[in-house]
Design a protein around this motif. Structure first.
Motif, mmCIF file in Angstrom:
data_model
loop_
_atom_site.group_PDB
_atom_site.id
_atom_site.type_symbol
_atom_site.label_atom_id
_atom_site.label_comp_id
_atom_site.label_asym_id
_atom_site.label_seq_id
_atom_site.Cartn_x
_atom_site.Cartn_y
_atom_site.Cartn_z
ATOM 1 N N LYS A 101 1.746 125.936 20.557
ATOM 2 C CA LYS A 101 2.638 126.596 19.594
ATOM 3 C C LYS A 101 2.413 126.079 18.163
ATOM 4 N N HIS A 102 2.433 127.008 17.206
ATOM 5 C CA HIS A 102 2.260 126.626 15.792
ATOM 6 C C HIS A 102 3.156 127.494 14.932
ATOM 7 N N ASP A 103 3.443 127.000 13.720
ATOM 8 C CA ASP A 103 4.185 127.888 12.821
ATOM 9 C C ASP A 103 3.212 128.826 12.092
ATOM 10 N N VAL A 104 3.802 129.857 11.489
ATOM 11 C CA VAL A 104 2.992 130.914 10.871
ATOM 12 C C VAL A 104 2.111 130.352 9.753
ATOM 13 N N THR A 105 2.625 129.396 8.992
ATOM 14 C CA THR A 105 1.842 128.846 7.874
ATOM 15 C C THR A 105 0.575 128.163 8.392
ATOM 16 N N THR A 106 0.714 127.360 9.430
ATOM 17 C CA THR A 106 -0.470 126.685 9.992
ATOM 18 C C THR A 106 -1.470 127.724 10.495
ATOM 19 N N SER A 108 -1.876 130.823 9.600
ATOM 20 C CA SER A 108 -2.532 131.594 8.539
ATOM 21 C C SER A 108 -3.516 130.717 7.773
ATOM 22 N N ASN A 109 -3.212 129.419 7.573
ATOM 23 C CA ASN A 109 -4.182 128.532 6.915
ATOM 24 C C ASN A 109 -5.446 128.404 7.745
ATOM 25 N N ARG A 110 -5.262 128.237 9.030
ATOM 26 C CA ARG A 110 -6.434 128.080 9.902
ATOM 27 C C ARG A 110 -7.249 129.360 9.959
ATOM 28 N N LEU A 111 -6.531 130.497 10.105
ATOM 29 C CA LEU A 111 -7.236 131.767 10.287
ATOM 30 C C LEU A 111 -7.945 132.229 9.029
ATOM 31 N N SER A 112 -7.389 131.895 7.861
ATOM 32 C CA SER A 112 -8.016 132.404 6.635
ATOM 33 C C SER A 112 -9.412 131.820 6.441
ATOM 34 N N ASN A 113 -9.712 130.705 7.125
ATOM 35 C CA ASN A 113 -11.080 130.159 7.032
ATOM 36 C C ASN A 113 -11.990 130.714 8.118
ATOM 37 N N ASP A 114 -11.449 131.561 8.972
ATOM 38 C CA ASP A 114 -12.229 131.960 10.140
ATOM 39 C C ASP A 114 -11.876 133.389 10.590
ATOM 40 N N LEU A 115 -12.017 134.342 9.661
ATOM 41 C CA LEU A 115 -11.559 135.707 9.956
ATOM 42 C C LEU A 115 -12.637 136.601 10.577
ATOM 43 N N GLU A 116 -13.870 136.245 10.300
ATOM 44 C CA GLU A 116 -14.966 137.172 10.594
ATOM 45 C C GLU A 116 -15.068 137.659 12.040
ATOM 46 N N GLN A 117 -14.908 136.732 12.974
ATOM 47 C CA GLN A 117 -15.085 137.090 14.384
ATOM 48 C C GLN A 117 -13.820 137.668 15.015
ATOM 49 N N PRO A 119 -11.491 140.761 14.941
ATOM 50 C CA PRO A 119 -11.351 142.110 14.403
ATOM 51 C C PRO A 119 -9.932 142.486 13.988
ATOM 52 N N LEU A 120 -8.916 141.887 14.600
ATOM 53 C CA LEU A 120 -7.547 142.287 14.256
ATOM 54 C C LEU A 120 -7.127 141.768 12.883
ATOM 55 N N VAL A 121 -7.826 140.760 12.380
ATOM 56 C CA VAL A 121 -7.423 140.187 11.077
ATOM 57 C C VAL A 121 -8.549 140.158 10.043
ATOM 58 N N THR A 122 -9.732 140.604 10.422
ATOM 59 C CA THR A 122 -10.900 140.490 9.539
ATOM 60 C C THR A 122 -10.624 140.961 8.118
ATOM 61 N N GLU A 123 -9.946 142.089 7.991
ATOM 62 C CA GLU A 123 -9.776 142.707 6.673
ATOM 63 C C GLU A 123 -8.565 142.156 5.915
ATOM 64 N N LYS A 124 -7.853 141.227 6.535
ATOM 65 C CA LYS A 124 -6.585 140.811 5.910
ATOM 66 C C LYS A 124 -6.716 139.481 5.180
ATOM 67 N N SER A 125 -5.900 139.339 4.114
ATOM 68 C CA SER A 125 -5.861 138.045 3.437
ATOM 69 C C SER A 125 -4.507 137.911 2.743
ATOM 70 N N GLY A 126 -4.215 136.729 2.245
ATOM 71 C CA GLY A 126 -2.996 136.489 1.477
ATOM 72 C C GLY A 126 -1.737 136.913 2.197
ATOM 73 N N ASP A 127 -0.848 137.624 1.467
ATOM 74 C CA ASP A 127 0.456 138.001 2.022
ATOM 75 C C ASP A 127 0.320 138.939 3.221
ATOM 76 N N ALA A 128 -0.696 139.816 3.171
ATOM 77 C CA ALA A 128 -0.872 140.776 4.277
ATOM 78 C C ALA A 128 -1.200 140.023 5.567
ATOM 79 N N LEU A 129 -1.994 138.963 5.449
ATOM 80 C CA LEU A 129 -2.353 138.167 6.625
ATOM 81 C C LEU A 129 -1.103 137.456 7.168
ATOM 82 N N ILE A 130 -0.334 136.874 6.250
ATOM 83 C CA ILE A 130 0.881 136.150 6.678
ATOM 84 C C ILE A 130 1.858 137.110 7.369
#
Ligand code: S3P
Length: 172
Positions: A101-106, A108-117, A119-130
């Motif tokens: 279990k993790h909070d949303v901030t953790t 999103s920080n982790r995922l923003s460095n690793d979006l490419e692989q 597909p559900l989040v590849t195109e998202k960043s910033g507030d949209a990702l959160i």
């Protein structure tokens, strides 16, 4: 006979912790995404793009059916897998399930460095990702929470995980 199954959102660290755990216990480690990629000879992104999500969810179901025929492994499952086709119940019947279990901030920080692989989040960043993570975690939390062990972020070390597994087995 042992099956240890790690569930949780994308970026929860299932693969990283699962590999260390498997090594410590001297049993194989499997990752449902990697098994699907090998079987189909396609990347997860390509499967989503060319065949759609429903096709991928069916492959996840088939992968769990295959894995139910063997035992003694640590398995990390894709973030959405437990939430389709009643697979959380299936996983609970197969072995010991653990929710990382993790909070949303953790996440999103982790995922923003690793979006490419992913597909559900590849195109998202910033507030949209959160917002996306928040919405999905809210939706999935009640499924993940059916796991037999729930580990908060600070507890997610291999040593602690093994201690918690031993405690759980002593009780049962
Ligand atoms: C997904 C999570 C991914 C992968 C696919 C869909 C999801 O796995 O299965 O991109 O629906 O949350 P990870 O949790 O290993 O990133």
């Amino acid at each position: 006979m042992e099956r240890i199954i790690l569930v949780g959102f994308m970026g929860a660290g299932k693969t990283t912790l699962g590999k260390v755990l498997a090594e410590t216990l001297s049993i194989p480690f499997y990752d449902s995404d990697v098994l699907i990629e090998k079987r189909t000879n396609s990347s997860i992104s390509s499967l989503f793009l060319h065949h759609g999500e429903a096709y991928f969810r069916n492959l996840e179901k088939e992968t769990i059916e295959q894995l139910s025929k063997t035992s003694n492994y640590v398995l990390a499952v894709g973030g959405g897998l437990p939430c389709f086709n009643n697979l959380m119940e299936t996983l609970n019947g197969l072995g010991t399930t653990i929710y990382l279990k993790h909070d949303v901030t953790t996440l999103s920080n982790r995922l923003s460095n690793d979006l490419e692989q992913r597909p559900l989040v590849t195109e998202k960043s910033g507030d949209a990702l959160i917002s996306y993570i928040k919405e999905k975690v809210d939706e999935r939390e009640m499924v993940y929470s059916k796991a037999q062990l729930i580990l908060e972020e600070a507890e997610q070390t291999p040593e602690n995980l093994i201690r918690r597994l031993n405690l759980l087995h002593q009780k049962s």
